[in-house]
Design an enzyme around this catalytic site. Structure first.
Site, short mmCIF file in Angstrom:
data_model
loop_
_atom_site.label_atom_id
_atom_site.label_comp_id
_atom_site.label_asym_id
_atom_site.label_seq_id
_atom_site.Cartn_x
_atom_site.Cartn_y
_atom_site.Cartn_z
N HIS A 121 0.66 -0.91 -0.02
CA HIS A 121 0.18 -0.09 -0.23
C HIS A 121 0.70 1.47 -0.18
O HIS A 121 2.24 1.46 0.50
CB HIS A 121 -0.92 -0.30 1.52
CG HIS A 121 -1.61 0.89 1.46
ND1 HIS A 121 -1.76 2.42 1.91
CD2 HIS A 121 -3.51 0.96 1.59
CE1 HIS A 121 -2.85 2.83 1.77
NE2 HIS A 121 -4.23 2.46 1.53
N ASP A 198 2.85 -4.21 8.04
CA ASP A 198 2.08 -3.81 7.41
C ASP A 198 0.64 -4.38 8.41
O ASP A 198 0.23 -5.27 7.09
CB ASP A 198 1.67 -2.85 6.56
CG ASP A 198 0.06 -1.81 6.13
OD1 ASP A 198 -0.08 -2.00 6.86
OD2 ASP A 198 0.95 -1.40 4.93
N GLN A 201 -4.40 -4.40 7.11
CA GLN A 201 -5.58 -6.35 7.15
C GLN A 201 -5.06 -7.19 7.64
O GLN A 201 -6.15 -7.98 7.61
CB GLN A 201 -5.53 -6.19 5.01
CG GLN A 201 -6.22 -5.35 4.69
CD GLN A 201 -6.86 -4.34 4.34
OE1 GLN A 201 -7.91 -5.27 5.14
NE2 GLN A 201 -7.24 -3.57 4.32
N LYS A 224 -10.81 -0.66 11.06
CA LYS A 224 -10.16 -1.56 10.03
C LYS A 224 -11.00 -2.76 10.94
O LYS A 224 -11.79 -4.42 10.76
CB LYS A 224 -9.97 -2.12 9.44
CG LYS A 224 -9.05 -0.92 7.90
CD LYS A 224 -8.11 -1.28 6.89
CE LYS A 224 -7.81 -0.22 6.87
NZ LYS A 224 -7.70 0.51 5.14
N CYS A 362 -4.64 2.25 -3.13
CA CYS A 362 -2.98 3.24 -3.17
C CYS A 362 -2.18 1.74 -3.23
O CYS A 362 -1.70 1.45 -3.13
CB CYS A 362 -3.87 2.98 -1.54
SG CYS A 362 -4.72 4.32 -0.91
C1 LIG Z 1 -2.72 -2.76 3.19
C2 LIG Z 1 -2.72 -1.31 4.12
N1 LIG Z 1 -2.00 -0.38 4.31
C3 LIG Z 1 -2.36 0.38 4.99
C4 LIG Z 1 -3.30 0.81 5.01
C5 LIG Z 1 -3.70 2.33 5.35
O1 LIG Z 1 -4.54 2.81 6.12
P1 LIG Z 1 -4.56 3.98 7.26
O2 LIG Z 1 -5.46 4.69 5.64
O3 LIG Z 1 -6.51 3.91 8.07
O4 LIG Z 1 -3.66 4.38 7.37
C6 LIG Z 1 -4.93 1.01 4.29
C7 LIG Z 1 -5.87 1.15 4.18
O5 LIG Z 1 -6.47 1.59 3.18
C8 LIG Z 1 -4.49 -1.43 3.67
O6 LIG Z 1 -5.09 -2.06 3.34
#
Ligand SMILES: Cc1ncc(COP(=O)(O)O)c(C=O)c1O
Lengths: 405, 154
Positions: A121, A198, A201, A224, A362
């Site tokens: 991401h 990270d 998920q 989430k 993203c």
């Molecule tokens: C794998 C992953 N990393 C990072 C993020 C970023 O999350 P946040 O926008 O809540 O910081 C997301 C969410 O969209 C994600 O799915």
């Protein structure tokens, strides 16, 4: 597990969307919230609110206790060894930025290497890009195969004496691939390279145990996990918290402030600058209770059943192509429909109350790799049922009809 | 609300078989447009002659049916028109998506009017308005030789 009963705990499902029942398949983006979480925030503001950790009056004590109890619950939930290893941030993005910035500043020099994967991401790439620019470091991408997974050998291949950190996703938010974190940590340990995961998920869908995984850093977005927005958690091994510098400066994170020098306390205080999202953190304690009441094992089993049903159903439609086919996967199905752009898919599905996400989620690097600009993504939560999948496949058929495919 | 209001036959036709989707051999102005929210990209090639007439216009790009159809319809409609007229059409088009749902342009033929009106359904889908306006903003970017990329988020 009684999904109807679980669903009834989420007030949002009582609403109609475009006159239709809401079929929510966008939990990877953000999950819906149980009533207990919503009520907890309201109760906190009505009965217990004040700023935490600063005043000595009774309300401040109550509020501080509720906030810190959530930290204890989170410590238990992810089985961290020490409570100070739980740092509240505003989201996973901030958690990753915190490490990229502090670790990067202190330990990454010109020519040093950062390993990430093509699955990442943007939240687990852009912060490292800043360090690349600032320090003249190199980012190496472990290759993703056409099944949408990264094999461990692809990471192994990239490790050199200059590797300073490995930053990887736990569960891909596009292909659903689940990474073998423990094996990667073992591999990294041989060379004493820290591993950042990270866990955006991972945390909502898998059993996560920090002491078992052994990673150095784990980033979580609580929104989430059936929790409020504005709350993230950074898990960081104590040994790092003792050596890494502070991140943001301000109130609450200092020990002593003089005109010529300032000293800082230990974690988590050192990393929680300014007034925090107190009510949301307290509200999050109810998300953890919710997950524990249902049972993460039950959630995993249920989501697996719906995922497999979903994959089978969607594959029946010849015009649909699913992105990736990882061997070990979590509750995410990204797909394209021949001749129809994902944004058009999302709009047509929305007319039937089916909420999905369309775009690159993203993950531009991954989409480019998979040869598409964008995709449609259906992602599951504990409240989804086979009927939701049926609604999705019917709505997909409607796309074909609207576009005369 | 019927989804067919958005995806009218004319729109689907332009989306699937876009007109003027190529790179002009000879052009004197160009601009790129980008909608970072959904990734739609467009590149406008424009030949404005000295009398300020849109002598020729084409586009390349990638995007949803709405953005491609809108680019196709725009190029078809303004090709050969005076720049001032094109600008007026643009203003009316944007207005149609924002406020009124009718076009009020005398200089358009009935056919042209019908074609432009086929995009009026977008108005009821606020998330998709930017898809429909990207090409038009990019056209102005090219015509007025603004620097950088036309960006729906700026
Ligand atoms: C794998 C992953 N990393 C990072 C993020 C970023 O999350 P946040 O926008 O809540 O910081 C997301 C969410 O969209 C994600 O799915």
């Amino acid at each position: 597990m009684d999904i109807k009963e679980i669903k009834s705990k989420f007030p949002i499902f009582k609403n109609k969307i475009n006159g239709k029942k809401l079929i929510y398949l966008d939990s990877a983006n953000s999950s819906q919230k149980p009533k207990t979480v919503i009520d907890r925030i309201s109760k906190f503001y009505s009965k217990e609110f004040s700023n935490i950790g600063r005043s000595v009056h009774s309300l401040a004590v109550t509020a501080t206790n509720r906030f810190e109890e959530t930290r204890d619950m989170m410590q238990k939930f992810i089985n961290a060894k020490h409570r100070e290893e739980i740092i509240f941030t505003k989201n996973a993005t901030e958690a990753i930025n915190l490490i990229a910035s502090t670790y990067g500043d202190k330990f990454i020099k010109e020519g040093d290497e950062i390993i990430i994967t093509e699955l990442e991401h943007h939240a687990n790439y852009v912060p490292w890009h800043f360090i690349r620019q600032k320090k003249g470091a190199i980012i190496k991408f472990a290759k993703c195969n056409d099944k949408g997974e990264v094999e461990i050998d692809e990471i192994k291949k990239l490790i050199t004496n200059k590797t300073k950190i490995i930053a990887i996703t736990h569960l891909s938010n596009v292909t659903g691939a689940i990474m073998p974190i423990k094996k990667i940590v073992d591999l990294a340990n041989e060379k004493k390279i820290p591993v950042l995961v990270d866990g955006c998920q991972g945390a909502p869908h898998l059993k996560i145990d920090m002491q078992e995984l052994g990673c150095d850093f784990y980033a979580i977005s609580c929104h989430k996990m059936y929790g409020p927005t504005g709350v993230g958690v950074l898990y960081a091994k104590k040994k790092w918290l003792d050596v890494l510098p502070p991140y943001q400066g301000g109130g609450g994170m200092i020990e002593e402030v003089k005109k010529d020098h300032i000293t800082f306390p230990g974690s988590p205080t050192k990393y929680e600058a300014g007034t925090l999202q107190t009510a949301e953190v307290v509200g999050f304690s109810e998300s953890l209770k919710f997950i524990e009441d249902v049972g993460i094992k039950n959630i995993m089993e249920h989501e697996k059943e719906i995922l497999e049903y979903g994959l089978d159903e969607i594959k029946k439609n010849n015009s649909v192509k699913i992105i990736g086919d990882p061997k070990v996967r979590g509750s995410i199905i990204s797909f394209t429909i021949k001749g129809i752009h994902p944004h058009d898919i999302a709009t047509i599905l929305d007319e039937d109350g089916v909420a999905i996400r369309a775009g690159h989620h993203c993950c531009q690097i991954l989409h480019e790799k998979m040869g598409v600009v964008a995709s449609a993504r259906a992602s599951l939560g504990v409240y989804n049922s086979k009927e939701d999948i049926d609604a999705l496949s019917n709505a997909i058929k409607k796309c074909n009809k609207v576009f005369n495919n | 609300m019927d989804i067919k209001e958005l995806y009218q036959e004319i729109v689907l036709d332009h989306g699937k078989n876009p007109r003027n989707k190529n790179k002009l051999k000879s052009f004197n102005k160009e601009a790129k447009g980008h909608n970072p929210l959904c990734g739609d990209k467009i590149h406008i090639f424009l030949k404005l002659d000295n009398d300020k007439k849109v002598e020729d216009i084409s586009f390349e790009g990638e995007g949803c049916a709405i953005s491609i159809a809108s680019a196709s319809i725009m190029t078809e409609t303004i090709k050969g028109k005076e720049f001032n007229v094109a600008k007026k059409i643009l203003e009316n088009f944007l207005n149609m998506l924002k406020e009124s749902s009718k076009l009020r342009i005398n200089s358009l033929s009935e056919d042209e009017n019908t074609t432009m009106m086929s995009l009026s359904g977008v108005k009821r889908f606020p998330m998709r308005v930017k898809c429909a306006t990207l090409a038009w903003h990019t056209f102005m970017h090219a015509a007025e030789e603004k620097k950088g990329t036309a960006n729906t988020e700026k």
